[in-house]
Design a protein around this motif. Structure first.
Motif, PDB file in Angstrom:
ATOM      1  N   GLN A  25       0.817  -1.213   0.000  1.00 29.88           N
ATOM      2  CA  GLN A  25       0.000   0.000   0.000  1.00 29.88           C
ATOM      3  C   GLN A  25       0.851   1.264   0.000  1.00 29.88           C
ATOM      4  O   GLN A  25       0.473   2.265  -0.601  1.00 29.88           O
ATOM      5  CB  GLN A  25      -0.964  -0.001   1.188  1.00 29.88           C
ATOM      6  N   ILE A  86     -11.092  -0.231  -8.316  1.00 32.65           N
ATOM      7  CA  ILE A  86     -11.698   0.376  -7.128  1.00 32.65           C
ATOM      8  C   ILE A  86     -10.695   0.405  -5.967  1.00 32.65           C
ATOM      9  O   ILE A  86     -10.649   1.374  -5.205  1.00 32.65           O
ATOM     10  CB  ILE A  86     -12.993  -0.368  -6.743  1.00 32.65           C
ATOM     11  N   LEU A  87      -9.878  -0.629  -5.840  1.00 36.61           N
ATOM     12  CA  LEU A  87      -8.830  -0.649  -4.820  1.00 36.61           C
ATOM     13  C   LEU A  87      -7.905   0.549  -4.993  1.00 36.61           C
ATOM     14  O   LEU A  87      -7.603   1.259  -4.038  1.00 36.61           O
ATOM     15  CB  LEU A  87      -8.027  -1.953  -4.898  1.00 36.61           C
ATOM     16  N   GLY A  90      -9.753   3.855  -4.267  1.00 33.41           N
ATOM     17  CA  GLY A  90      -9.921   4.034  -2.829  1.00 33.41           C
ATOM     18  C   GLY A  90      -8.611   4.383  -2.139  1.00 33.41           C
ATOM     19  O   GLY A  90      -8.585   5.201  -1.219  1.00 33.41           O
ATOM     20  N   TYR A  93      -7.741   7.974  -1.918  1.00 30.27           N
ATOM     21  CA  TYR A  93      -8.495   8.814  -0.991  1.00 30.27           C
ATOM     22  C   TYR A  93      -8.171   8.563   0.482  1.00 30.27           C
ATOM     23  O   TYR A  93      -8.819   9.136   1.354  1.00 30.27           O
ATOM     24  CB  TYR A  93      -9.997   8.614  -1.199  1.00 30.27           C
ATOM     25  N   THR A  94      -7.225   7.679   0.766  1.00 36.13           N
ATOM     26  CA  THR A  94      -6.926   7.371   2.164  1.00 36.13           C
ATOM     27  C   THR A  94      -5.428   7.236   2.370  1.00 36.13           C
ATOM     28  O   THR A  94      -4.651   7.302   1.415  1.00 36.13           O
ATOM     29  CB  THR A  94      -7.668   6.099   2.621  1.00 36.13           C
ATOM     30  N   ALA A  99      -5.524   1.908   4.374  1.00 35.35           N
ATOM     31  CA  ALA A  99      -5.693   0.968   3.260  1.00 35.35           C
ATOM     32  C   ALA A  99      -5.224  -0.428   3.658  1.00 35.35           C
ATOM     33  O   ALA A  99      -5.876  -1.426   3.336  1.00 35.35           O
ATOM     34  CB  ALA A  99      -4.930   1.465   2.034  1.00 35.35           C
TER      35      ALA A  99
END
Length: 135
Positions: A25, A86-87, A90, A93-94, A99
């Motif tokens: 991540q 989508i992973l 997302g 945004y974090t 994550a």
């Protein structure tokens, strides 16, 4: 069924995978500083496909699916593309820490949901204890 104990080699390999996966991540978040989320997803899949293709070629494996397997594989591929897209969206945004928590808690939720959906996949007391330890 007898389950053999985990040896040192397997344990060290599992630790190595966890260490590499832990940076996943952070590396994704770093890549998102230069690329849009769907581009990072595309490049990730391209690199993965090239790696698997090279490994299969070295091993002499046939990667051409049979005619009756093509449609289900195409459907799974589309689902996987959406999931990875989508992973990456997302993750944009974090923070990497959040994550990692979301991704690594997935097996816990998958086990809990499968208990109610799949009759052959019920939660036993031992399995609940293992899930609690994993949490």
């Amino acid at each position: 069924m007898t389950i053999a104990p985990i040896g040192w080699t397997s344990a060290l390999q599992a630790i190595a995978v966890c260490v590499l996966r832990g940076g996943n991540q952070t590396a994704l978040k770093f890549a998102l500083t230069g690329f849009a989320p769907f581009w990072t997803a595309f490049l990730r899949q391209l690199l993965g496909a090239a790696s698997v293709g090279a490994w299969a070629k070295l091993r002499g494996a046939n990667l051409v699916p049979a005619a009756d397997e093509r449609r289900p594989l195409a459907q799974l591929s589309m689902l996987f593309i959406v999931q990875v897209g989508i992973l990456h969206l997302g993750a944009d945004y974090t923070s990497p820490a959040y994550a990692v928590i979301l991704i690594n808690s997935n097996p816990i939720f998958a086990n809990l949901i499968s208990h109610f959906v799949l009759p052959e996949d019920r939660l036993s007391p031992l399995r609940l204890l293992a899930l609690a330890a994993a949490f």
